[in-house]
Design an enzyme around this catalytic site. Sequence first.
Site, PDB file in Angstrom:
ATOM      1  N   ALA A 122       0.992  -1.010  -0.262  1.00  0.00           N
ATOM      2  CA  ALA A 122       0.036   0.046   0.048  1.00  0.00           C
ATOM      3  C   ALA A 122       0.829   1.566  -0.062  1.00  0.00           C
ATOM      4  CB  ALA A 122      -0.994  -0.076   1.297  1.00  0.00           C
ATOM      5  N   GLY A 123       1.096   1.778  -1.177  1.00  0.00           N
ATOM      6  CA  GLY A 123       2.005   2.817  -1.293  1.00  0.00           C
ATOM      7  C   GLY A 123       1.192   4.091  -1.931  1.00  0.00           C
ATOM      8  N   SER A 124       0.943   4.069  -3.009  1.00  0.00           N
ATOM      9  CA  SER A 124       0.220   5.386  -3.760  1.00  0.00           C
ATOM     10  C   SER A 124      -1.279   5.251  -3.323  1.00  0.00           C
ATOM     11  CB  SER A 124       0.278   5.057  -5.113  1.00  0.00           C
ATOM     12  OG  SER A 124       1.535   5.271  -5.756  1.00  0.00           O
ATOM     13  N   ARG A 260      37.149  25.711 -14.919  1.00  0.00           N
ATOM     14  CA  ARG A 260      37.504  24.622 -15.708  1.00  0.00           C
ATOM     15  C   ARG A 260      37.910  25.132 -16.964  1.00  0.00           C
ATOM     16  NH1 ARG A 260      39.944  19.706 -16.552  1.00  0.00           N
ATOM     17  NH2 ARG A 260      38.822  18.401 -17.977  1.00  0.00           N
ATOM     18  N   ILE A 330      27.789  19.500 -17.067  1.00  0.00           N
ATOM     19  CA  ILE A 330      28.849  20.304 -16.905  1.00  0.00           C
ATOM     20  C   ILE A 330      30.242  19.806 -16.566  1.00  0.00           C
ATOM     21  CG2 ILE A 330      29.446  22.670 -16.054  1.00  0.00           C
ATOM     22  CD1 ILE A 330      26.556  23.385 -16.289  1.00  0.00           C
ATOM     23  N   GLU A 356       6.683  11.305  -0.747  1.00  0.00           N
ATOM     24  CA  GLU A 356       5.643  12.178  -0.421  1.00  0.00           C
ATOM     25  C   GLU A 356       4.370  12.097  -1.703  1.00  0.00           C
ATOM     26  OE1 GLU A 356       4.991  13.456   2.364  1.00  0.00           O
ATOM     27  OE2 GLU A 356       7.063  13.001   2.933  1.00  0.00           O
ATOM     28  N   THR A 358       4.230   9.708  -5.499  1.00  0.00           N
ATOM     29  CA  THR A 358       5.101   9.917  -6.843  1.00  0.00           C
ATOM     30  C   THR A 358       4.692  10.845  -7.672  1.00  0.00           C
ATOM     31  OG1 THR A 358       3.885   8.247  -7.817  1.00  0.00           O
ATOM     32  CG2 THR A 358       5.454   7.285  -6.554  1.00  0.00           C
TER      33      THR A 358
END
Length: 373
Positions: A122-124, A260, A330, A356, A358
């Site tokens: 039981a996540g979302s 750089r 970069i 919190e 997805t």
Amino acid sequence: MGTNIEEITLKVCENLIKPKEAEIEEQGLYIKETLSKLGELGFFGISFPKEFGGVGLQFEEGTKASIILARYSSTISMIIGAHQLASLAILIGGSDTLKHKYLSKMNKGELISAFSLTEPQAGSDPTQIKTTATLDGDYYILNGTKAFVTNAGLADAYVVFAKTNPESGARGMSCFVVESGFDGVFVGQKEEKMGLPFLPNASLTLKDVKVPKENIIGREGMGFIIAMKTLESGRVLTAAGAVGLMERALKESIQYAKERVQGGNPISSYQIIQSYLSEMKSLLETSREIVLKAARKKDEGARDLPLYSSIAKYFATKSAVDVARLATQIFGGYGYVRGYTVERLYREAKMYEIIEGTNEIQKLIISNYILKE
């Protein structure tokens, strides 16, 4: 703590976190000491009422502090953010007795707490939780297992969601304050994650845990409402953490691009690098404005806070991944090497898109809201 929260937070982070950042993030050192000092200074309860040990500032001010904390240490900021979820749940639905017993100490950092909603299956969809709470005289008996509990093992108290009436779906969910020292509370093995290795995440198992009935937050059946109202604010704080990460990634990238040298010139003189920095700055500042707008919605008690907290969470965390990716580009090969800050930030950024709720869930919330208008 004064009212110029950004200036104060910067000063504290420069003196308290910056000298120990590598040890905190790469070795897990000085975490408890740092949290204790931040608690003494009021950083656990910036936007909580003075009556319950807080500083009493607006939620927007606490959000600004969260941004700066995350710029210096994602580990520290996430520990405090997870702690504040539990604090918010008690503030939203707890009795005055609970607030004075727990919240006052939590807001001073004297008690560390955790928010325990997610379960292995039981996540979302939190309505599918299997943890149960059965009233037996003066106690509720809790049984079940929670997953991915941030601060598990570090916490002194857990806000645990359980079904008091399993047949009633969302209306059958309640929540409780469960102390770590209660018999039958077990913390599982720490999760080994892609990033944030010293942010405590583990399962929490409850086996016939006797919780005093006065430790229920609100009434039976209010758990789902309390969880959703808590997450509305928690998503803003998560988004704030993503903004702080972007600030750090951009700062590191600007400094590196100036130093750089390739082809006889600093790489900052090349248009492609300038375009990357421009994109990073644009994503950062747009995210900041959305996050602070959502925080103001919270302070105003606006009915559309759920919409704006989800927009902030979705946009800022997605942007954080993009900004961290550009920072890595970069830096070139060095951006892919352990020990360089941007490599760490790239791994950390991904977590913000997952916790919190997805980002896929945030898009569902946003679309459902605007289609009902």
